[in-house]
Design an enzyme around this catalytic site. Structure first.
Site, PDB file in Angstrom:
ATOM      1  CB  SER A  44       7.937 -13.950   3.733  1.00  0.00           C
ATOM      2  OG  SER A  44       9.331 -14.052   3.501  1.00  0.00           O
ATOM      3  CG  HIS A  64       7.688 -10.266   6.028  1.00  0.00           C
ATOM      4  ND1 HIS A  64       7.584  -9.514   7.166  1.00  0.00           N
ATOM      5  CD2 HIS A  64       8.642 -11.187   6.284  1.00  0.00           C
ATOM      6  CE1 HIS A  64       8.432  -9.968   8.084  1.00  0.00           C
ATOM      7  NE2 HIS A  64       9.102 -10.982   7.566  1.00  0.00           N
ATOM      8  CG  ASP A  89      11.931 -12.485   5.799  1.00  0.00           C
ATOM      9  OD1 ASP A  89      11.758 -12.027   6.942  1.00  0.00           O
ATOM     10  OD2 ASP A  89      11.105 -13.215   5.219  1.00  0.00           O
ATOM     11  CG  MET A  94      17.863 -13.440   6.435  1.00  0.00           C
ATOM     12  SD  MET A  94      17.560 -15.187   6.229  1.00  0.00           S
ATOM     13  CE  MET A  94      15.772 -15.230   6.376  1.00  0.00           C
ATOM     14  CG  HIS A 121      12.025  -9.778   9.841  1.00  0.00           C
ATOM     15  ND1 HIS A 121      11.662 -11.113   9.839  1.00  0.00           N
ATOM     16  CD2 HIS A 121      12.764  -9.592  10.953  1.00  0.00           C
ATOM     17  CE1 HIS A 121      12.169 -11.698  10.912  1.00  0.00           C
ATOM     18  NE2 HIS A 121      12.855 -10.799  11.599  1.00  0.00           N
ATOM     19  CG  MET A 144      16.040 -11.763  10.669  1.00  0.00           C
ATOM     20  SD  MET A 144      15.321 -13.090   9.677  1.00  0.00           S
ATOM     21  CE  MET A 144      14.635 -12.133   8.338  1.00  0.00           C
ATOM     22  CG  MET A 146      11.209 -14.090  15.084  1.00  0.00           C
ATOM     23  SD  MET A 146      10.759 -13.716  13.386  1.00  0.00           S
ATOM     24  CE  MET A 146      11.209 -15.230  12.543  1.00  0.00           C
ATOM     25  CG  ASP A 202       8.315 -13.934  10.084  1.00  0.00           C
ATOM     26  OD1 ASP A 202       8.082 -14.864   9.299  1.00  0.00           O
ATOM     27  OD2 ASP A 202       9.221 -13.090   9.913  1.00  0.00           O
TER      28      ASP A 202
HETATM   29  C1  DX5 Z   1      12.387 -16.474   8.673  1.00  0.00           C
HETATM   30  C2  DX5 Z   1      11.685 -15.289   8.038  1.00  0.00           C
HETATM   31  C3  DX5 Z   1      10.303 -15.522   7.616  1.00  0.00           C
HETATM   32  C4  DX5 Z   1      10.121 -16.611   6.600  1.00  0.00           C
HETATM   33  C5  DX5 Z   1       8.871 -17.325   6.953  1.00  0.00           C
HETATM   34  O1  DX5 Z   1      13.586 -16.054   9.210  1.00  0.00           O
HETATM   35  O2  DX5 Z   1      11.662 -14.198   8.948  1.00  0.00           O
HETATM   36  O3  DX5 Z   1       9.664 -14.328   7.210  1.00  0.00           O
HETATM   37  O4  DX5 Z   1      10.025 -16.166   5.286  1.00  0.00           O
HETATM   38  O5  DX5 Z   1       8.748 -18.405   6.101  1.00  0.00           O
HETATM   39  P1  DX5 Z   1       7.617 -19.488   6.249  1.00  0.00           P
HETATM   40  O6  DX5 Z   1       6.291 -18.778   6.135  1.00  0.00           O
HETATM   41  O7  DX5 Z   1       7.902 -20.391   5.123  1.00  0.00           O
HETATM   42  O8  DX5 Z   1       7.785 -20.115   7.605  1.00  0.00           O
HETATM   43 ZN    ZN Z   2      10.422 -12.365   8.424  1.00  0.00          ZN
END
Ligand code: DX5
Ligand code: ZN
Length: 226
Positions: free
Chosen positions: A10, A35, A37, A39, A74, A76, A145, A183
């Site tokens: 990620s 990956h 992310d 947000m 991903h 969010m 998750m 994840d």
């Molecule tokens: C959290 C993200 C993850 C995050 C995981 O909301 O969806 O993808 O990057 O990070 P680590 O591997 O540090 O837990």
């Molecule tokens: Zn993620």
């Protein structure tokens, strides 16, 4: 399980000032997917990057030999549909969203697939898999998750293991080719347990980008999975 494992670093934990280089380095280190992310400071209390950054990184998402590496988006965010379409146009290969972030889950899945992109559903730690009874036949990926979404560097929540086992049973019973991704909080020292519960695809942010040698961490993860 006969499927091969995939490691999906990620870039949430990468150096944002050098994202293209970070993507290249982690791919050279053995990343199978990137990956990404997304947000929105609404569905989750944090804000990251959008389709323009995905589009900018797309040319970097390939191995030194030129083989394309999938971009695993991903989302969010809520609402889902407008940005899902924008990410499809920006070069995403898979797009996953949280069912509770969409008013019309089936429609959102179809909207992603109509763009020729693989679709996934994401389940928060306290969310059940019920919606899969009505959607499994349409999706390509389930993302469990193992932390609450919004931030990297959190600890793995153990109840995710039971949910991974449940999801694995549903996938196997369906006979469909569906990836089971996990994840949050994944490291070389717990990845084996997560695989034993039934996962085949592993997101890892801080475990990889928090160390100077990305390849060494990915190699350790593969060794643990072997
Ligand atoms: C959290 C993200 C993850 C995050 C995981 O909301 O969806 O993808 O990057 O990070 P680590 O591997 O540090 O837990
Ligand atoms: Zn993620």
């Amino acid at each position: 399980m006969t499927k091969s494992f995939r490691i999906a670093p990620s870039i949430l934990s990468a150096d944002f000032a050098r994202l293209g280089e970070e993507v290249k380095t982690v791919i050279a280190g053995g990343a199978d997917w990137i990956h990404f992310d997304v947000m929105d400071n609404h569905y989750v209390p944090n804000l990251t990057f959008g389709p323009m950054v995905c589009q900018a990184l797309k040319p970097h998402a390939k191995t030194p030999a030129g083989e394309a590496i999938p971009i695993d988006v991903h989302l969010m965010i809520s609402p889902v549909d407008p940005l899902a379409a924008a990410f499809a146009d920006a070069g995403a290969d898979l797009i996953s969203f949280h069912p509770d972030a969409s008013g019309h889950v089936h429609r959102s899945i179809q909207a992603i697939k109509s763009k020729g992109v693989k679709a996934g559903l994401v389940f928060n730690p306290a969310e059940s898999l019920d919606v899969l009874a009505w959607t499994l036949e349409d999706i390509d990926l389930i993302l469990i998750m193992s932390v609450n979404p919004g931030f990297g560097g959190q600890s793995f929540i153990d109840s995710a293991l039971r949910k991974i086992e449940q999801a694995r049973k549903l996938i196997d019973a369906s006979g469909k080719d569906i990836r089971l991704e996990v994840d949050g909080g994944i490291k070389a020292d717990n990845i084996r347990r997560v695989a034993d519960a039934g996962a085949d695809t592993f997101v890892a942010g801080s475990a990889i980008f928090g160390k100077p040698d990305y390849k060494a961490v990915i190699d350790q993860m593969r060794l643990a999975l072997a």
